[in-house]
Design a protein around this motif. Structure first.
Motif, PDB file in Angstrom:
ATOM      1  N   TYR A   4       0.815  -1.213   0.000  1.00 24.40           N
ATOM      2  CA  TYR A   4       0.000   0.000   0.000  1.00 24.40           C
ATOM      3  C   TYR A   4       0.846   1.259   0.000  1.00 24.40           C
ATOM      4  O   TYR A   4       0.363   2.339  -0.291  1.00 24.40           O
ATOM      5  N   LEU A   5       2.115   1.141   0.338  1.00 27.46           N
ATOM      6  CA  LEU A   5       3.010   2.280   0.379  1.00 27.46           C
ATOM      7  C   LEU A   5       3.904   2.357  -0.844  1.00 27.46           C
ATOM      8  O   LEU A   5       4.772   3.201  -0.923  1.00 27.46           O
ATOM      9  N   SER A   6       3.702   1.484  -1.798  1.00 24.97           N
ATOM     10  CA  SER A   6       4.556   1.480  -2.974  1.00 24.97           C
ATOM     11  C   SER A   6       4.202   2.637  -3.900  1.00 24.97           C
ATOM     12  O   SER A   6       3.110   3.190  -3.845  1.00 24.97           O
ATOM     13  N   PHE A   7       5.129   2.965  -4.779  1.00 28.26           N
ATOM     14  CA  PHE A   7       4.929   4.066  -5.723  1.00 28.26           C
ATOM     15  C   PHE A   7       3.752   3.817  -6.665  1.00 28.26           C
ATOM     16  O   PHE A   7       2.945   4.729  -6.864  1.00 28.26           O
ATOM     17  N   PRO A   8       3.594   2.620  -7.266  1.00 25.55           N
ATOM     18  CA  PRO A   8       2.418   2.391  -8.124  1.00 25.55           C
ATOM     19  C   PRO A   8       1.090   2.552  -7.388  1.00 25.55           C
ATOM     20  O   PRO A   8       0.125   3.072  -7.953  1.00 25.55           O
ATOM     21  N   ALA A   9       1.033   2.149  -6.130  1.00 33.25           N
ATOM     22  CA  ALA A   9      -0.192   2.308  -5.355  1.00 33.25           C
ATOM     23  C   ALA A   9      -0.469   3.786  -5.079  1.00 33.25           C
ATOM     24  O   ALA A   9      -1.620   4.233  -5.119  1.00 33.25           O
ATOM     25  N   LEU A  10       0.596   4.545  -4.856  1.00 26.33           N
ATOM     26  CA  LEU A  10       0.451   5.978  -4.626  1.00 26.33           C
ATOM     27  C   LEU A  10      -0.069   6.673  -5.889  1.00 26.33           C
ATOM     28  O   LEU A  10      -0.999   7.479  -5.829  1.00 26.33           O
ATOM     29  N   VAL A  11       0.517   6.323  -7.031  1.00 26.08           N
ATOM     30  CA  VAL A  11       0.080   6.907  -8.301  1.00 26.08           C
ATOM     31  C   VAL A  11      -1.373   6.529  -8.575  1.00 26.08           C
ATOM     32  O   VAL A  11      -2.175   7.366  -9.003  1.00 26.08           O
ATOM     33  N   LYS A  12      -1.725   5.272  -8.322  1.00 26.66           N
ATOM     34  CA  LYS A  12      -3.101   4.820  -8.532  1.00 26.66           C
ATOM     35  C   LYS A  12      -4.069   5.577  -7.620  1.00 26.66           C
ATOM     36  O   LYS A  12      -5.152   5.991  -8.046  1.00 26.66           O
ATOM     37  N   GLY A  13      -3.677   5.797  -6.393  1.00 26.33           N
ATOM     38  CA  GLY A  13      -4.520   6.536  -5.458  1.00 26.33           C
ATOM     39  C   GLY A  13      -4.713   7.976  -5.881  1.00 26.33           C
ATOM     40  O   GLY A  13      -5.829   8.510  -5.832  1.00 26.33           O
ATOM     41  N   ILE A  14      -3.635   8.619  -6.321  1.00 26.36           N
ATOM     42  CA  ILE A  14      -3.735  10.000  -6.802  1.00 26.36           C
ATOM     43  C   ILE A  14      -4.624  10.063  -8.038  1.00 26.36           C
ATOM     44  O   ILE A  14      -5.455  10.959  -8.185  1.00 26.36           O
ATOM     45  N   TRP A  15      -4.437   9.098  -8.949  1.00 28.07           N
ATOM     46  CA  TRP A  15      -5.254   9.051 -10.161  1.00 28.07           C
ATOM     47  C   TRP A  15      -6.736   8.904  -9.811  1.00 28.07           C
ATOM     48  O   TRP A  15      -7.588   9.570 -10.409  1.00 28.07           O
ATOM     49  N   GLU A  16      -7.060   8.049  -8.858  1.00 29.50           N
ATOM     50  CA  GLU A  16      -8.452   7.849  -8.464  1.00 29.50           C
ATOM     51  C   GLU A  16      -9.048   9.112  -7.851  1.00 29.50           C
ATOM     52  O   GLU A  16     -10.207   9.450  -8.098  1.00 29.50           O
ATOM     53  N   ILE A  17      -8.266   9.825  -7.062  1.00 26.80           N
ATOM     54  CA  ILE A  17      -8.738  11.080  -6.469  1.00 26.80           C
ATOM     55  C   ILE A  17      -8.999  12.117  -7.555  1.00 26.80           C
ATOM     56  O   ILE A  17     -10.036  12.790  -7.558  1.00 26.80           O
ATOM     57  N   LEU A  18      -8.060  12.249  -8.503  1.00 30.83           N
ATOM     58  CA  LEU A  18      -8.223  13.213  -9.589  1.00 30.83           C
ATOM     59  C   LEU A  18      -9.435  12.879 -10.462  1.00 30.83           C
ATOM     60  O   LEU A  18     -10.187  13.778 -10.859  1.00 30.83           O
ATOM     61  N   CYS A  19      -9.625  11.589 -10.750  1.00 30.76           N
ATOM     62  CA  CYS A  19     -10.796  11.186 -11.544  1.00 30.76           C
ATOM     63  C   CYS A  19     -12.087  11.475 -10.792  1.00 30.76           C
ATOM     64  O   CYS A  19     -13.079  11.912 -11.395  1.00 30.76           O
ATOM     65  N   GLY A  20     -12.092  11.252  -9.494  1.00 25.30           N
ATOM     66  CA  GLY A  20     -13.268  11.562  -8.691  1.00 25.30           C
ATOM     67  C   GLY A  20     -13.576  13.053  -8.677  1.00 25.30           C
ATOM     68  O   GLY A  20     -14.734  13.463  -8.788  1.00 25.30           O
TER      69      GLY A  20
END
Length: 150
Positions: A4-20
């Motif tokens: 959950y602390l990896s870079f791909p998970a961070l990018v995915k989380g940011i992407w989901e927030i931006l899409c929302g």
């Protein structure tokens, strides 16, 4: 826990927030979608009619410079005014007269007036000045603004 602390998970989380956030913004402005689409269509028709009139009267060639210098800023400001007026109506709970409808109506009337003027220049058909005068009078009656003055 480390996945959950990896870079791909961070990018995915940011992407989901931006899409929302983008989905929320689009959903908020959905009521003005038809008006904005109509205004953009009128701008496209006005550019086409203006090009035909300039070609017939002055022999000018198509110029993207004119579109980027005049039409695009006018279109963006028009859409921005409609969106701002919609936000204003929503924030202040304006129900008596929806300002964004008035702004969109005025801009559409001016564009239809311009299309009619160019249509007359192209065809010399008398119906175009009648349509232009109809919209000019309607706008003047509703707003007190004479759109034929420079």
């Amino acid at each position: 826990m480390d996945e959950y602390l990896s870079f791909p998970a961070l990018v995915k989380g940011i992407w989901e927030i931006l899409c929302g956030m983008l989905g929320t913004i689009i959903g908020y402005f959905l009521p003005v979608k038809d008006m904005v689409n109509f205004i953009v269509l009128l701008f496209v028709i006005d550019v086409f009619m203006g090009y035909l009139a300039a070609r017939k009267l002055r022999g000018e060639k198509f110029s993207t410079r004119i579109i980027w210098r005049t039409t695009m800023p006018r279109m963006l400001v028009s859409v921005l005014l409609i969106v701002i007026a919609y936000m204003w109506d929503d924030v202040f709970k304006q129900d008596v007269l929806q300002t964004y409808n008035l702004v969109g109506w005025f801009i559409a009337g001016v564009l239809i007036f311009s299309i009619a003027k160019n249509g007359y220049k192209i065809t010399n058909w008398e119906v175009f000045p009648l349509i232009g005068n109809l919209f000019q009078r309607k706008i003047k009656d509703q707003t007190g603004v004479n759109i034929d003055q420079n």
